[in-house]
Design a protein around this motif. Structure first.
Motif, PDB file in Angstrom:
ATOM      1  N   ALA A   1       5.228  -0.341 -20.102  1.00 27.44           N
ATOM      2  CA  ALA A   1       4.299   0.787 -20.186  1.00 27.44           C
ATOM      3  C   ALA A   1       4.652   1.675 -21.382  1.00 27.44           C
ATOM      4  O   ALA A   1       3.762   2.129 -22.118  1.00 27.44           O
ATOM      5  N   GLY A   2       5.932   1.894 -21.600  1.00 23.34           N
ATOM      6  CA  GLY A   2       6.371   2.691 -22.744  1.00 23.34           C
ATOM      7  C   GLY A   2       5.975   2.073 -24.069  1.00 23.34           C
ATOM      8  O   GLY A   2       5.598   2.786 -25.010  1.00 23.34           O
ATOM      9  N   SER A   3       6.032   0.748 -24.142  1.00 25.91           N
ATOM     10  CA  SER A   3       5.632   0.086 -25.388  1.00 25.91           C
ATOM     11  C   SER A   3       4.147   0.301 -25.665  1.00 25.91           C
ATOM     12  O   SER A   3       3.748   0.485 -26.817  1.00 25.91           O
ATOM     13  N   VAL A   4       3.334   0.313 -24.617  1.00 28.24           N
ATOM     14  CA  VAL A   4       1.895   0.553 -24.787  1.00 28.24           C
ATOM     15  C   VAL A   4       1.670   1.983 -25.292  1.00 28.24           C
ATOM     16  O   VAL A   4       0.898   2.205 -26.233  1.00 28.24           O
ATOM     17  N   VAL A   5       2.365   2.951 -24.698  1.00 27.85           N
ATOM     18  CA  VAL A   5       2.229   4.350 -25.119  1.00 27.85           C
ATOM     19  C   VAL A   5       2.642   4.498 -26.586  1.00 27.85           C
ATOM     20  O   VAL A   5       1.907   5.080 -27.395  1.00 27.85           O
ATOM     21  N   LEU A   6       3.803   3.961 -26.936  1.00 26.52           N
ATOM     22  CA  LEU A   6       4.302   4.118 -28.304  1.00 26.52           C
ATOM     23  C   LEU A   6       3.418   3.418 -29.322  1.00 26.52           C
ATOM     24  O   LEU A   6       3.170   3.954 -30.409  1.00 26.52           O
ATOM     25  N   LEU A   7       2.927   2.235 -28.984  1.00 28.17           N
ATOM     26  CA  LEU A   7       2.016   1.546 -29.904  1.00 28.17           C
ATOM     27  C   LEU A   7       0.721   2.341 -30.075  1.00 28.17           C
ATOM     28  O   LEU A   7       0.192   2.443 -31.186  1.00 28.17           O
ATOM     29  N   GLY A   8       0.232   2.914 -28.981  1.00 29.21           N
ATOM     30  CA  GLY A   8      -0.957   3.763 -29.076  1.00 29.21           C
ATOM     31  C   GLY A   8      -0.721   4.950 -29.990  1.00 29.21           C
ATOM     32  O   GLY A   8      -1.573   5.306 -30.813  1.00 29.21           O
ATOM     33  N   LEU A   9       0.449   5.566 -29.880  1.00 29.99           N
ATOM     34  CA  LEU A   9       0.772   6.707 -30.739  1.00 29.99           C
ATOM     35  C   LEU A   9       0.930   6.289 -32.200  1.00 29.99           C
ATOM     36  O   LEU A   9       0.559   7.040 -33.112  1.00 29.99           O
TER      37      LEU A   9
ATOM     38  N   SER B   1      -9.144   5.264 -30.568  1.00 33.57           N
ATOM     39  CA  SER B   1      -8.639   4.015 -29.983  1.00 33.57           C
ATOM     40  C   SER B   1      -7.155   4.124 -29.663  1.00 33.57           C
ATOM     41  O   SER B   1      -6.698   3.687 -28.609  1.00 33.57           O
ATOM     42  N   GLY B   2      -6.373   4.728 -30.556  1.00 31.61           N
ATOM     43  CA  GLY B   2      -4.947   4.916 -30.286  1.00 31.61           C
ATOM     44  C   GLY B   2      -4.705   5.828 -29.103  1.00 31.61           C
ATOM     45  O   GLY B   2      -3.806   5.592 -28.289  1.00 31.61           O
ATOM     46  N   SER B   3      -5.524   6.874 -28.989  1.00 33.36           N
ATOM     47  CA  SER B   3      -5.396   7.803 -27.859  1.00 33.36           C
ATOM     48  C   SER B   3      -5.676   7.099 -26.537  1.00 33.36           C
ATOM     49  O   SER B   3      -4.957   7.291 -25.545  1.00 33.36           O
ATOM     50  N   ILE B   4      -6.716   6.288 -26.520  1.00 29.88           N
ATOM     51  CA  ILE B   4      -7.051   5.546 -25.294  1.00 29.88           C
ATOM     52  C   ILE B   4      -5.904   4.628 -24.904  1.00 29.88           C
ATOM     53  O   ILE B   4      -5.515   4.558 -23.734  1.00 29.88           O
ATOM     54  N   ILE B   5      -5.338   3.931 -25.891  1.00 29.98           N
ATOM     55  CA  ILE B   5      -4.218   3.022 -25.607  1.00 29.98           C
ATOM     56  C   ILE B   5      -3.019   3.805 -25.077  1.00 29.98           C
ATOM     57  O   ILE B   5      -2.408   3.427 -24.077  1.00 29.98           O
ATOM     58  N   ALA B   6      -2.679   4.916 -25.727  1.00 25.50           N
ATOM     59  CA  ALA B   6      -1.527   5.710 -25.287  1.00 25.50           C
ATOM     60  C   ALA B   6      -1.749   6.295 -23.888  1.00 25.50           C
ATOM     61  O   ALA B   6      -0.845   6.264 -23.047  1.00 25.50           O
ATOM     62  N   ILE B   7      -2.944   6.799 -23.623  1.00 31.73           N
ATOM     63  CA  ILE B   7      -3.242   7.359 -22.297  1.00 31.73           C
ATOM     64  C   ILE B   7      -3.185   6.277 -21.237  1.00 31.73           C
ATOM     65  O   ILE B   7      -2.643   6.485 -20.142  1.00 31.73           O
ATOM     66  N   ALA B   8      -3.715   5.108 -21.540  1.00 31.77           N
ATOM     67  CA  ALA B   8      -3.650   3.994 -20.585  1.00 31.77           C
ATOM     68  C   ALA B   8      -2.202   3.606 -20.332  1.00 31.77           C
ATOM     69  O   ALA B   8      -1.830   3.285 -19.201  1.00 31.77           O
ATOM     70  N   GLY B   9      -1.368   3.632 -21.367  1.00 31.96           N
ATOM     71  CA  GLY B   9       0.056   3.347 -21.184  1.00 31.96           C
ATOM     72  C   GLY B   9       0.714   4.353 -20.273  1.00 31.96           C
ATOM     73  O   GLY B   9       1.538   4.002 -19.418  1.00 31.96           O
ATOM     74  N   LEU B  10       0.354   5.630 -20.414  1.00 35.85           N
ATOM     75  CA  LEU B  10       0.886   6.650 -19.506  1.00 35.85           C
ATOM     76  C   LEU B  10       0.429   6.404 -18.083  1.00 35.85           C
ATOM     77  O   LEU B  10       1.189   6.562 -17.124  1.00 35.85           O
ATOM     78  N   TYR B  11      -0.835   5.995 -17.940  1.00 41.75           N
ATOM     79  CA  TYR B  11      -1.353   5.673 -16.616  1.00 41.75           C
ATOM     80  C   TYR B  11      -0.552   4.525 -15.995  1.00 41.75           C
ATOM     81  O   TYR B  11      -0.183   4.570 -14.836  1.00 41.75           O
ATOM     82  N   LEU B  12      -0.301   3.493 -16.803  1.00 42.85           N
ATOM     83  CA  LEU B  12       0.478   2.355 -16.314  1.00 42.85           C
ATOM     84  C   LEU B  12       1.869   2.796 -15.890  1.00 42.85           C
ATOM     85  O   LEU B  12       2.404   2.319 -14.897  1.00 42.85           O
ATOM     86  N   ALA B  13       2.458   3.703 -16.662  1.00 44.91           N
ATOM     87  CA  ALA B  13       3.810   4.196 -16.344  1.00 44.91           C
ATOM     88  C   ALA B  13       3.811   4.933 -15.007  1.00 44.91           C
ATOM     89  O   ALA B  13       4.754   4.796 -14.226  1.00 44.91           O
ATOM     90  N   THR B  14       2.754   5.678 -14.720  1.00 40.04           N
ATOM     91  CA  THR B  14       2.727   6.417 -13.462  1.00 40.04           C
ATOM     92  C   THR B  14       2.366   5.524 -12.277  1.00 40.04           C
ATOM     93  O   THR B  14       2.652   5.854 -11.139  1.00 40.04           O
TER      94      THR B  14
END
Length: 194
Positions: free
Chosen positions: A98-106, A179-192
């Motif tokens: 999940a962290g990798s998704v957030v960081l890639l989104g950022l 697009s990056g924001s959506i990816i990062a937010i989805a990564g945060l969702y996955l983390a939670t």
């Protein structure tokens, strides 16, 4: 223009409301072959978003990064899958994914430009956790080679989709940010959701 942006934003927020958990890592691969490996990356939001983000980031970086970043991801993912099949253990795997998704989104949001070798290293580290998780499923598969081949092909296709999106988003910086924001937010969702 503003109405299209508002529609895109509304659609994105609606999609985020219906995001499942990181499903790619909790579906069984028992009896899996090429087709299961090919479809698997499209079924798990974590892998889908990470692969697209790698492609977008590669397109943003430009030059030979367009092929070097995705290639480094695919190679390290395959190596990590083989390592995990051997029994090596990575603790706290899902939070790392999940962290990798957030960081890639950022990385995409801020269009981070690093030296290509450093970008390859970062992408390779992210690939290790994704490959490791999917490698855990490979020993169960009836044909680990066929499953892995399908998985590598699907990952490459997702990178190409990301590169295409990155080329379009490059012309419109707001799309890249969105697009990056959506990816990062989805990564945060996955983390939670872990």
């Amino acid at each position: 223009m503003k109405s299209r942006l508002a529609t895109l934003l509304s659609l994105s927020i609606t999609m985020l409301a219906y995001i499942p958990t990181a499903g790619a890592h909790n579906i069984g691969a028992e009896g899996a072959g090429f087709i299961t490996g090919l479809t698997h990356p499209f079924m798990g939001l974590d892998h889908l978003l990470a692969m697209i983000a790698v492609g977008i980031w590669a397109a943003q970086t430009g030059g030979n990064a367009v092929w070097r970043l995705p290639l480094s991801f695919v190679v390290m993912m395959a190596v990590a899958a083989l390592i995990s099949a051997s029994g090596f253990n990575i603790p706290v795997l899902e939070p790392l994914i999940a962290g990798s998704v957030v960081l890639l989104g950022l990385m995409v949001v801020f269009a981070v430009r690093l030296p290509v070798n450093l970008s390859m290293l970062i992408v390779g580290l992210f690939a290790v956790v994704h490959g490791y998780a999917h490698g855990l499923e490979m020993p169960q598969a009836s044909s680990a080679i066929l499953y892995g081949s399908g998985f590598v092909l699907a990952t490459s296709l997702l990178h190409l989709i990301g590169i295409g999106l990155g080329k379009v988003a490059y012309r419109k910086h707001l799309l890249s940010w969105l697009s990056g924001s959506i990816i990062a937010i989805a990564g945060l969702y996955l983390a939670t959701a872990i």
